[in-house]
Enzyme design. Structure first.
Site, short mmCIF file in Angstrom:
data_model
loop_
_atom_site.label_atom_id
_atom_site.label_comp_id
_atom_site.label_asym_id
_atom_site.label_seq_id
_atom_site.Cartn_x
_atom_site.Cartn_y
_atom_site.Cartn_z
N SER A 148 -28.45 15.67 3.04
CA SER A 148 -29.67 16.40 2.79
C SER A 148 -29.82 17.70 3.57
CB SER A 148 -30.86 15.49 3.10
OG SER A 148 -30.91 15.17 4.47
N SER A 196 -26.23 12.85 6.33
CA SER A 196 -26.81 14.16 6.01
C SER A 196 -26.48 15.31 6.94
CB SER A 196 -28.33 14.03 5.93
OG SER A 196 -28.67 13.50 4.68
N LYS A 211 -34.19 22.59 10.34
CA LYS A 211 -34.39 21.83 9.10
C LYS A 211 -35.88 21.58 8.89
CE LYS A 211 -32.63 17.62 6.78
NZ LYS A 211 -31.83 16.39 6.91
N1 GLN Z 1 -27.40 10.81 1.09
C1 GLN Z 1 -28.00 9.73 1.82
C2 GLN Z 1 -29.31 9.34 1.19
O1 GLN Z 1 -29.65 9.91 0.23
C3 GLN Z 1 -28.16 10.09 3.27
C4 GLN Z 1 -29.28 10.99 3.51
C5 GLN Z 1 -29.48 11.30 4.95
O2 GLN Z 1 -28.61 11.08 5.79
N2 GLN Z 1 -30.67 11.76 5.26
O3 GLN Z 1 -29.99 8.47 1.64
#
Ligand code: GLN
Length: 495
Positions: free
Chosen positions: A158, A182, A78
């Site tokens: 994400s 995410s 990532k």
């Molecule tokens: N979708 C969540 C956010 O936007 C979680 C994102 C994540 O786990 N990095 O904060």
């Protein structure tokens, strides 16, 4: 032998050790797959030279009989991980041109274990999002399609690039991170497995910070066994991260007996949300039946503060983000705006940050600074912290009552169409995290496993939540579920 890109991580490890293939062959097969998959926009920085170099070294180690489990395994990383000399942008324009001088602890551990890096993977900007649409590279695309529809679907976020790449067989496994879901949400949207370990199991050093008290890295793979193997290599104490735990790392793979007899699985009534699609409810019931059939005891439980989790998360995460992102000022990293005559340092900061950060990141910074500001600190930030303590206590109470693991849906729906939620109220997007954020707030391990498909053929996942430091036990329950569910569907290749 099966196509090299169809191997599981465990299968590839065994084939490498048996001399049935080489790291070089395995790497070339994946580099070719990546070349043909531009339409998925999963890999955003390609590192074939590094991959070939590492594969060569891995083959030498294999020859010499010194081959840890990850030796010669092609993975994707990532874009949130700092990788030495390789673009590491966290999906943001503000880090354009940033090539770290250092390697994150997790990638160092994986490389020491012989893993091969194919490149960096797409993600939402600074890991903020649930659809990969906030990325400066444009969204990654889900390899799955719904029925006969040709509409492009989100791979989730994400860690959307990681999920798409693993599901489309562009790498054997990928690194993801999870602050509020995410790893687990994109895993569920693409029919793969992903685990967010206990907070502190893996080092955060060299991983670009979003919300430091919630962030945790984890593996995304096609099987539970593969997650166990990769998590093993990623885990452990790191003196450079004071929040990483100084605890022995068990042999997670050896714990996958598939035996769950006598285990008590909790079903939290608060996770039965209003308006939840019937298919999700049916999936959940199927999962309950599978574990029961395997000899587990199923018990209804209550986690009474669940309804406050999402609001608390969307105060705490932006608060921490606004502080963490203060360092992107146009001086130290990446992008700096072109300045006009008479502009001073304030204009430089303002213009750089306005150009460098996308809308969602700016929204979070504003929400974060607001909830931390003198007049509102108690009303928002402190209250959210108290709610967080209560949510953690809900879990502690049920574990103290004899619950071994908790089963819930991973997401409130299957993958949605790209663009479907971007114009809507941002809260619609935030609702995707309703089943996952509690786990980050409580610091617990959580794993998503694909167990079914919706009526249009899209994958659906269940989540298992475990006790702190019991990733091994948790993965074993996940392994049982995986085995019973027998999820073998894969996306038809259109890219
Ligand atoms: N979708 C969540 C956010 O936007 C979680 C994102 C994540 O786990 N990095 O904060």
């Amino acid at each position: 032998m099966t196509e090299l890109t169809d191997l599981t991580l465990a299968g590839a490890r065994d084939a490498l050790r048996a001399g049935e293939t080489t790291a070089a062959e395995l790497t070339e097969a994946h580099l070719t797959a990546i070349e043909g998959a531009g339409a998925l926009n999963a890999f955003v920085h390609h590192t074939p030279e590094i991959a070939r170099e590492q594969a060569k070294a891995a083959d030498a180690r294999l020859q010499a009989g010194d081959a840890p489990a990850m030796c010669g395994i092609p993975i994707g990383v990532k874009d949130l991980f700092c990788t030495k000399g390789v673009a590491s942008q966290a999906g943001s324009r503000i880090l354009e041109g940033f090539r770290p001088e250092y390697e994150s602890t997790i990638t160092t551990q994986l490389f020491d274990a012989g893993a091969v890096m194919l490149g960096k993977l797409n993600m939402d900007e600074f890991a903020m999002g649930s659809s990969n649409e906030t990325s400066t590279y444009g969204n990654a695309v889900n390899p799955w399609k719904a029925g006969n529809s040709d509409a492009a679907l989100t791979p989730g976020g994400s860690s959307g690039g990681s999920a798409a790449a693993v599901a489309a067989r562009l790498c054997l496994a990928a690194l993801g991170t999870d602050t509020g879901g995410s790893i687990r949400q994109p895993a569920a949207f693409t029919g793969i497995t992903g685990i967010k370990p206990t907070y502190g199991r893996c080092s955060r050093w060299g991983v670009v910070a979003f919300a430091s008290s919630l962030d945790q890295a984890g593996p995304m793979t096609r099987t539970v066994r593969d997650s166990a193997i990769m998590l093993q290599a990623m885990s452990g104490h790191d003196p450079k991260d004071s929040t990483s735990a100084d605890l022995a790392v068990p042999d997670f793979e050896a714990m996958l007996t598939g035996d769950v007899k006598g285990q008590v699985i909790g079903i939290p009534r608060e996770y039965r949300m209003d308006g939840m699609p019937e298919e999700i409810e049916a999936l959940w019931q199927d999962g309950i039946a599978m574990l029961k059939d395997a000899g587990a005891e199923i018990r209804d439980i209550s986690l009474p503060h669940t309804k406050y989790a999402l609001p608390a998360y969307y105060v705490i995460a932006p608060a921490e983000a606004s502080s963490n992102l203060a360092r992107y000022d146009g001086v130290r990293f990446g992008h700096r705006a072109a300045l006009s005559q008479g502009d001073g340092i304030t204009e430089m900061y303002e213009k750089t940050r306005a150009e460098g950060f996308g809308d969602e990141v700016q929204r979070r910074v504003m929400v974060g600074t607001y909830v931390l500001s003198a007049g509102f600190y108690d009303a928002y930030y402190n209250r959210a912290r108290k709610v967080r303590t209560l949510i953690k206590k809900d879990f502690e109470d049920v574990f103290a009552d004899g619950i071994d693991a908790i089963l819930t849906p991973a997401t409130p729906s299957s993958a949605f169409e790209l663009g479907a939620m971007t114009d809507a109220d941002p809260i619609q997007m935030y609702l995707n995290d309703v089943f996952t954020v509690t786990v980050n707030l409580a610091g617990l391990p959580g794993v998503a496993v694909p167990t079914g498909q919706d009526r249009r053929g899209l994958p659906l996942g269940l989540q298992l939540i475990g006790k702190p430091w019991q990733e091994g036990e948790l993965l074993n329950v996940a392994h049982c579920l995986e085995d019973r569910a027998g999820f073998v569907a894969r996306p038809a290749k259109w890219w």
